[in-house]
Enzyme design. Structure first.
Site, PDB file in Angstrom:
ATOM      1  N   THR A   1       0.679  -1.100   0.032  1.00  0.00           N
ATOM      2  CA  THR A   1      -0.089  -0.045   0.111  1.00  0.00           C
ATOM      3  C   THR A   1       0.950   1.382  -0.002  1.00  0.00           C
ATOM      4  OG1 THR A   1      -0.144   0.193   2.513  1.00  0.00           O
ATOM      5  CG2 THR A   1      -1.900  -1.064   1.084  1.00  0.00           C
TER       6      THR A   1
ATOM      7  N   ASN B   1       0.714   4.679   1.752  1.00  0.00           N
ATOM      8  CA  ASN B   1       0.181   5.290   3.070  1.00  0.00           C
ATOM      9  C   ASN B   1       0.375   6.783   3.104  1.00  0.00           C
ATOM     10  OD1 ASN B   1      -0.009   2.546   3.975  1.00  0.00           O
ATOM     11  ND2 ASN B   1       2.174   2.576   4.664  1.00  0.00           N
TER      12      ASN B   1
ATOM     13  N   GLU C   1      -4.636   3.940   3.449  1.00  0.00           N
ATOM     14  CA  GLU C   1      -3.654   2.818   3.033  1.00  0.00           C
ATOM     15  C   GLU C   1      -4.178   2.725   1.594  1.00  0.00           C
ATOM     16  OE1 GLU C   1      -1.783   0.357   6.106  1.00  0.00           O
ATOM     17  OE2 GLU C   1      -3.727   0.389   6.665  1.00  0.00           O
TER      18      GLU C   1
END
Length: 326
Positions: free
Chosen positions: A206, A208, A253
């Protein structure tokens, strides 16, 4: 588009200058109606439109301990203003001195001398100056420029459109309704920061992004798109405290479906298309991964038929390009 902040001085206008005044948080459909009125005046006079706005928001200045959760960061506001067609944003420092100015002094010092306005466009409830004593009528009496006052904007159900209403809808996960009132998809702009790398271990790396602590966005899972440079990628996003791994500060995320590469330090635009489910706590990693698989399928399905909500939404370019080409 020029972005200026007090004490900078806007350049001398070579063309007529139409100035819209106020805090246009989120540039929802009501704000867009004010902007369109300003653009119509500018088009008729071969002029340009500037936004004169204030930071902090006057409500935050007068009630510093209250909750003043902005829908749009300055970066998002600038992106929206450019997409709408404004020539520039001039941000004034809202402080004790400005709040104490009489309406007449505000007009002389800021609208005439600083902005050199040929026309001023405001919403129906615009008030300014000491004690909020100034109105559109005050502008007409003391300005020496044309004044356009735009009526309140109501949605198809007859309800007045407001930033407060949109924040409430976002906080409840009613994203589709909030987007409809905004007239564009709710989106955020943020810089990718290093995290715990847990998503990569779970098979879902992901990007962030820390949102403002006062973000109105409901914690949960969303179908999203992410603009990286000039390319838009379909994605699924989680916003919340990650309860499966302990109670942590809220974090956005985002997992990009069709992207591989390093995004650390890059500025991304994340658009929210659908609210899929609330944030949940799982008994273990296997159950979490199984749900993430389902979330990804739901996000892909939600994005498969995505189309721009409006001309502004299309101008922002936050819908997956492959969907539009289909």
């Amino acid at each position: 588009m020029l972005l200026l902040r007090q004490p900078q001085t806007p350049p001398d206008p070579a063309v007529p200058r139409v100035v819209m005044i106020g805090n246009f948080d989120g540039f929802h459909r009501g704000h867009q109606a004010v902007a369109q009125a300003a653009l119509n005046v500018a088009d008729s006079s071969n002029g340009v439109v500037w936004l004169l706005t204030f930071d902090p928001h006057p409500r935050a200045f007068f009630s510093p301990t209250g909750a003043h959760n902005a829908l749009a960061s300055p970066a998002v506001e600038a992106r929206l203003a450019a997409a709408i067609g404004l020539a520039g944003i001039y941000t004034m420092n809202f402080d004790k001195a400005l709040s104490s100015q009489t309406p007449q002094a505000f007009i002389a010092d800021n609208i005439v001398a600083r902005m050199q306005a040929d026309c001023v466009v405001v919403g129906h409830d615009f008030r300014f100056g000491q004690g909020r004593a100034g109105s559109a009528e005050t502008l007409r009496e003391h300005g020496g420029f044309r004044v356009v006052e735009v009526d309140a904007f109501a949605d198809e159900g007859g309800q007045t459109v407001s930033s407060t209403r949109i924040r409430s809808l976002l906080s409840k996960g009613h994203l589709a309704e909030a987007n409809g009132i905004l007239g564009h998809r709710y989106f955020v702009i943020g810089t990718v920061e290093h995290g715990e790398k847990r998503g990569r271990e779970l098979g879902y790396p992901t990007a962030n992004i820390a949102l403002d602590a006062g973000s109105a966005l409901a914690h949960g899972i969303y179908a999203t798109t992410v603009k990286v440079g000039e390319t838009v990628y379909p994605s699924v996003a989680s916003y919340g405290r990650r309860p499966t791994f302990g109670d942590k500060p809220p974090l956005l995320e985002v997992h990009l479906f069709d992207y591989s590469g390093d995004l650390y330090g890059q500025q991304l635009e994340v658009a929210f298309h659908s609210y899929l489910r609330p944030e949940l706590k799982f008994d273990g990693v296997d159950a979490l991964i199984a749900q993430m698989d389902k979330d990804s399928e739901m996000a892909r399905a939600a994005l498969a038929s995505a189309q721009p909500l409006s001309q502004l939404d299309q101008a922002l370019g936050l819908v997956h390009a492959n969907v539009l080409a289909a």
